[in-house]
Design an enzyme around this catalytic site. Structure first.
Site, PDB file in Angstrom:
ATOM      1  N   HIS A 143       0.837  -1.202   0.000  1.00  0.00           N
ATOM      2  CA  HIS A 143       0.000   0.000   0.000  1.00  0.00           C
ATOM      3  C   HIS A 143       0.873   1.254   0.000  1.00  0.00           C
ATOM      4  O   HIS A 143       2.065   1.187   0.288  1.00  0.00           O
ATOM      5  CB  HIS A 143      -0.938   0.023   1.218  1.00  0.00           C
ATOM      6  CG  HIS A 143      -2.128  -0.884   1.065  1.00  0.00           C
ATOM      7  ND1 HIS A 143      -2.112  -2.204   1.455  1.00  0.00           N
ATOM      8  CD2 HIS A 143      -3.364  -0.671   0.532  1.00  0.00           C
ATOM      9  CE1 HIS A 143      -3.279  -2.764   1.179  1.00  0.00           C
ATOM     10  NE2 HIS A 143      -4.064  -1.864   0.614  1.00  0.00           N
ATOM     11  N   LYS A 147      -0.638   4.991   4.494  1.00  0.00           N
ATOM     12  CA  LYS A 147      -1.473   4.033   5.237  1.00  0.00           C
ATOM     13  C   LYS A 147      -0.919   3.826   6.647  1.00  0.00           C
ATOM     14  O   LYS A 147       0.278   3.612   6.841  1.00  0.00           O
ATOM     15  CB  LYS A 147      -1.533   2.694   4.490  1.00  0.00           C
ATOM     16  CG  LYS A 147      -2.528   1.725   5.088  1.00  0.00           C
ATOM     17  CD  LYS A 147      -2.852   0.592   4.131  1.00  0.00           C
ATOM     18  CE  LYS A 147      -3.784  -0.437   4.729  1.00  0.00           C
ATOM     19  NZ  LYS A 147      -5.112   0.098   5.057  1.00  0.00           N
TER      20      LYS A 147
END
Ligand SMILES: NC(=O)c1ccc[n+]([C@@H]2O[C@H](COP(=O)([O-])OP(=O)(O)OC[C@H]3O[C@@H](n4cnc5c(N)ncnc54)[C@H](O)[C@@H]3O)[C@@H](O)[C@H]2O)c1
Length: 251
Positions: A143, A147
């Site tokens: 990700h 995040k």
């Protein structure tokens, strides 16, 4: 035609759904509810749910966890099916969701992407066949660098989908740095990569003697969650009370 109310309409996801719904002739957003009323969406926006009495088939929610009690009250008050996509719900809220589903049709999923939900099924099939044959299972997720949580909720959900068919006998290994030991037979390793602007990647590896089977999902935009939410809304229209999942939508 499915008419729905968009709860959290002026947020990032609400705006993606607003754009997609305009291109999709089988659905229409008839109203929005959001504490921020700063965008002209082409439909009326209410800052207080009590003021929104517009007829609709379903409510779709992408807001914040602290607004979930209010959207549950609203859906129950109007006996309206609810697609609940907001994440980070407390244990009490999850209990409330379960309770509410006795009175209204309610679909909750931490990942609305049809693709990811198909990966849940494919991973479960792979686990059922290959774990028995002694193959090791590992998950790698990637990700963007903003995040906060790791591993992703989706990676855990993939592991859960596999563990479900493995009689919940597997434990999850998130860190191998603290011990010098061979991997256990009944464990699912989950590793997280963080960097750049990666929207989201999940890979499941089944590693056996002389072969590796990989299942991979790559998200390129938030459109996949919006599309899934729209499909879920159409599915939930007119449904009996109960707790539904994206698995029901995929069929
Ligand atoms: N299930 C999925 O597949 C999936 C996918 C993406 C995001 N999400 C989740 O959806 C939620 C929203 O994501 P986002 O990126 O759109 O967030 P966002 O912060 O951009 O938008 C949230 C919106 O909710 C509004 N809001 C806040 N309090 C409210 C209240 N009391 N009543 C009504 N509206 C209120 C905000 O004004 C804002 O417009 C998050 O919980 C996120 O994790 C779920």
């Amino acid at each position: 035609m499915t008419k729905f109310i968009m709860h959290g309409c002026n947020g990032a996801m609400g705006q993606v759904i607003t754009r997609l719904a305009k291109e999709e002739p089988s659905v229409e957003i008839v109203a929005g509810i959001d504490i921020a009323d700063n965008i002209d969406n082409g439909y009326p926006v209410f800052t207080n749910p009590k003021d929104c009495q517009i007829e609709a088939d379903v409510i779709v929610d992408f807001s914040v966890a602290k607004a979930v009690d209010s959207v549950l009250d609203y859906a129950l008050g109007r006996k309206m099916p609810l697609v609940l996509c907001t994440t980070g719900l407390s244990k009490e809220q999850l209990d409330r969701v379960e309770e509410a589903s006795k009175q209204i049709a309610l679909l909750r999923s931490a990942n609305m992407s049809l693709g990811v939900n198909t990966v849940f099924k494919l991973a479960a099939i792979g686990a059922e066949v290959l774990a028995q044959a002694g193959y090791d299972i590992e998950i790698v997720e990637k990700h963007h660098n903003k995040k906060l949580d790791a591993p992703s909720g989706t990676a855990i959900a993939i592991a859960d989908a596999m563990n479900e068919v493995l009689n919940k006998e597997y434990s999850y290994k998130l860190d191998r740095s603290q011990e010098r030991a061979k991997r256990g037979e009944k464990e699912i390793g989950i590793q997280a990569v963080r960097g750049g602007t990666i929207v989201g990647e999940h890979e499941v590896f089944f590693c056996g003697p002389d072969e590796v089977i990989e299942i991979k999902h790559t998200a390129y935009s938030k459109g996949i969650f919006a599309k899934g939410a729209i499909e879920a809304a159409a599915y939930l229209k007119g449904k009996q009370p109960g707790l539904y999942t994206m698995s029901d939508v995929i069929g």
